[in-house]
Design a protein around this motif. Structure first.
Motif, PDB file in Angstrom:
ATOM      1  N   ASN A  23       9.832  18.276 -10.379  1.00 59.23           N
ATOM      2  CA  ASN A  23      11.290  18.209 -10.422  1.00 59.23           C
ATOM      3  C   ASN A  23      11.855  17.255  -9.380  1.00 59.23           C
ATOM      4  N   GLU A  24      11.029  16.360  -8.878  1.00 59.58           N
ATOM      5  CA  GLU A  24      11.477  15.436  -7.845  1.00 59.58           C
ATOM      6  C   GLU A  24      11.347  13.995  -8.317  1.00 59.58           C
ATOM      7  N   ASN A  25      12.215  13.128  -7.781  1.00 64.61           N
ATOM      8  CA  ASN A  25      12.111  11.693  -7.980  1.00 64.61           C
ATOM      9  C   ASN A  25      11.472  11.076  -6.741  1.00 64.61           C
ATOM     10  N   PHE A  26      10.775   9.967  -6.922  1.00 60.89           N
ATOM     11  CA  PHE A  26      10.205   9.295  -5.764  1.00 60.89           C
ATOM     12  C   PHE A  26       9.915   7.843  -6.098  1.00 60.89           C
ATOM     13  N   LEU A  27       9.718   7.040  -5.060  1.00 61.36           N
ATOM     14  CA  LEU A  27       9.357   5.640  -5.211  1.00 61.36           C
ATOM     15  C   LEU A  27       7.867   5.463  -5.014  1.00 61.36           C
ATOM     16  N   THR A  28       7.289   4.533  -5.761  1.00 63.87           N
ATOM     17  CA  THR A  28       5.898   4.161  -5.567  1.00 63.87           C
ATOM     18  C   THR A  28       5.736   2.725  -6.032  1.00 63.87           C
ATOM     19  N   ILE A  29       4.539   2.175  -5.904  1.00 67.67           N
ATOM     20  CA  ILE A  29       4.323   0.803  -6.347  1.00 67.67           C
ATOM     21  C   ILE A  29       4.189   0.765  -7.868  1.00 67.67           C
ATOM     22  N   LYS A  30       4.555  -0.368  -8.441  1.00 61.36           N
ATOM     23  CA  LYS A  30       4.504  -0.528  -9.897  1.00 61.36           C
ATOM     24  C   LYS A  30       3.080  -0.465 -10.417  1.00 61.36           C
ATOM     25  N   GLU A  31       2.153  -1.084  -9.674  1.00 56.95           N
ATOM     26  CA  GLU A  31       0.748  -1.126 -10.082  1.00 56.95           C
ATOM     27  C   GLU A  31      -0.102  -1.499  -8.879  1.00 56.95           C
ATOM     28  N   ASN A  32      -1.383  -1.398  -9.035  1.00 56.14           N
ATOM     29  CA  ASN A  32      -2.289  -1.809  -7.964  1.00 56.14           C
ATOM     30  C   ASN A  32      -2.293  -3.329  -7.849  1.00 56.14           C
ATOM     31  N   GLY A  33      -2.531  -3.829  -6.636  1.00 54.64           N
ATOM     32  CA  GLY A  33      -2.558  -5.274  -6.479  1.00 54.64           C
ATOM     33  C   GLY A  33      -2.905  -5.691  -5.062  1.00 54.64           C
ATOM     34  N   THR A  34      -2.903  -7.012  -4.830  1.00 53.90           N
ATOM     35  CA  THR A  34      -3.225  -7.565  -3.514  1.00 53.90           C
ATOM     36  C   THR A  34      -2.255  -8.686  -3.158  1.00 53.90           C
ATOM     37  N   ASN A  35      -2.180  -8.966  -1.884  1.00 58.63           N
ATOM     38  CA  ASN A  35      -1.380 -10.091  -1.397  1.00 58.63           C
ATOM     39  C   ASN A  35      -1.985 -10.571  -0.085  1.00 58.63           C
ATOM     40  N   GLU A  36      -2.015 -11.862   0.102  1.00 59.07           N
ATOM     41  CA  GLU A  36      -2.618 -12.428   1.314  1.00 59.07           C
ATOM     42  C   GLU A  36      -1.593 -13.239   2.092  1.00 59.07           C
ATOM     43  N   ILE A  37      -1.593 -13.072   3.397  1.00 60.59           N
ATOM     44  CA  ILE A  37      -0.794 -13.917   4.278  1.00 60.59           C
ATOM     45  C   ILE A  37      -1.715 -14.479   5.360  1.00 60.59           C
ATOM     46  N   GLN A 143       5.107  -7.082   2.367  1.00 62.43           N
ATOM     47  CA  GLN A 143       5.080  -8.205   1.434  1.00 62.43           C
ATOM     48  C   GLN A 143       4.245  -7.902   0.195  1.00 62.43           C
ATOM     49  N   ALA A 144       3.165  -7.147   0.363  1.00 62.68           N
ATOM     50  CA  ALA A 144       2.344  -6.782  -0.792  1.00 62.68           C
ATOM     51  C   ALA A 144       3.123  -5.895  -1.755  1.00 62.68           C
ATOM     52  N   ALA A 145       3.816  -4.899  -1.218  1.00 56.66           N
ATOM     53  CA  ALA A 145       4.594  -3.992  -2.061  1.00 56.66           C
ATOM     54  C   ALA A 145       5.724  -4.734  -2.777  1.00 56.66           C
ATOM     55  N   GLU A 146       6.386  -5.635  -2.060  1.00 60.85           N
ATOM     56  CA  GLU A 146       7.475  -6.388  -2.667  1.00 60.85           C
ATOM     57  C   GLU A 146       6.974  -7.326  -3.757  1.00 60.85           C
ATOM     58  N   LYS A 147       5.805  -7.931  -3.541  1.00 58.74           N
ATOM     59  CA  LYS A 147       5.239  -8.826  -4.547  1.00 58.74           C
ATOM     60  C   LYS A 147       4.829  -8.052  -5.802  1.00 58.74           C
ATOM     61  N   ILE A 148       4.178  -6.920  -5.609  1.00 62.75           N
ATOM     62  CA  ILE A 148       3.688  -6.129  -6.741  1.00 62.75           C
ATOM     63  C   ILE A 148       4.839  -5.466  -7.485  1.00 62.75           C
ATOM     64  N   GLY A 149       5.833  -5.000  -6.747  1.00 65.00           N
ATOM     65  CA  GLY A 149       6.977  -4.344  -7.356  1.00 65.00           C
ATOM     66  C   GLY A 149       7.013  -2.859  -7.056  1.00 65.00           C
ATOM     67  N   VAL A 150       8.222  -2.327  -6.999  1.00 65.47           N
ATOM     68  CA  VAL A 150       8.442  -0.907  -6.717  1.00 65.47           C
ATOM     69  C   VAL A 150       9.128  -0.270  -7.920  1.00 65.47           C
ATOM     70  N   ILE A 151       8.720   0.943  -8.250  1.00 66.35           N
ATOM     71  CA  ILE A 151       9.348   1.688  -9.340  1.00 66.35           C
ATOM     72  C   ILE A 151       9.816   3.060  -8.834  1.00 66.35           C
ATOM     73  N   LYS A 152      10.793   3.605  -9.523  1.00 65.01           N
ATOM     74  CA  LYS A 152      11.206   4.982  -9.252  1.00 65.01           C
ATOM     75  C   LYS A 152      10.723   5.842 -10.402  1.00 65.01           C
ATOM     76  N   ARG A 153      10.068   6.923 -10.076  1.00 68.01           N
ATOM     77  CA  ARG A 153       9.592   7.862 -11.075  1.00 68.01           C
ATOM     78  C   ARG A 153      10.481   9.088 -11.018  1.00 68.01           C
TER      79      ARG A 153
END
Length: 239
Positions: A23-37, A143-153
């Protein structure tokens, strides 16, 4: 006619043993992924994944650490549960408090739940100092989370209504303004539209449409379901 929106709206099944309440909403990443800096010739590779349990988190950490076994460090952090019920962070040989904790704090500042991140470092020969390391590891996660994308469930209510063809453009304009995606349309005598709404937004939506269409609209409740909704980079901190 089905719209591509269903590629974004996914039905969620919460597995027994997960720390998330239905019964709760939350944020998580859209999918698994990687990012390099790259910072002062050091490579920071952030590998990030959804993890519903501690076991899943540790399996992911093991997998990434094995993949980058030749790296100088494979630091990590994870948070499981709506209230950070299970968290852990590791510096993996970096100075204490300069890697794992900054990574965990980055996840928490972004309000991400059920996420594991492993930040791999290949040392480039230039020391960054404690402050530099903290910024590097924290920014790697963000930066990795922003690149991959965030969703609300969250749990949403399906709402079905019909409008005359000559009023569809007005309704469609309203929906776009409110960033409400059409889940399905059916073209018959009138245009039947299906949308999914957070329950707390349902009454306002009905009031707005009733006013827009001068009362010439009726609403039917459909199913309730757990959906995943894209969150823009600009406003996910506000969710």
């Amino acid at each position: 006619m089905n719209f591509p929106f269903f590629a974004l709206l996914k039905y969620i099944y919460v597995k027994r043993g997960d720390f998330l309440s239905k019964n709760e909403n939350f944020l998580t990443i859209k999918e698994n992924g990687t990012n390099e800096i790259i910072i002062k010739k050091s490579r920071f590779i952030a590998s990030i994944a959804r993890s519903n349990t501690v076991e899943e988190a540790m399996a992911f950490i093991k997998k990434i650490s094995k993949k980058y076994h030749d790296a100088n460090h494979n630091t990590y952090a994870y948070t499981i549960g709506l209230n950070d019920d299970q968290v852990k962070a590791s510096d993996n040989g970096e100075p204490s408090g300069t890697a794992g904790i900054p990574e965990l704090r980055a996840l928490q500042l972004m309000k991400l739940k059920n996420v594991t991140v492993v930040v791999t470092r290949y040392f480039g020969g230039i020391k960054l100092g404690a402050g530099g390391l903290i910024r590097a590891y924290s920014n790697s996660v963000t930066q990795a989370a922003e690149k991959i994308g965030v969703i609300k469930r969250g749990l949403q209510q399906e709402l079905i209504f019909s409008v005359a063809y000559n009023r569809f453009d007005e309704v469609n304009h309203y929906l776009k303004e409110k960033q409400i995606l059409i889940a399905d349309t059916n073209y018959a005598t009138d245009v039947q539209i299906k949308v999914f709404l957070d329950e707390e937004n349902q009454k306002q939506f009905e009031d707005d449409l009733t006013n827009l269409l001068a009362g010439k609209v009726k609403f039917t409740l459909g199913e309730k379901r757990y959906n995943e909704m894209p969150v823009t980079q600009n406003n996910f901190h506000e969710q």
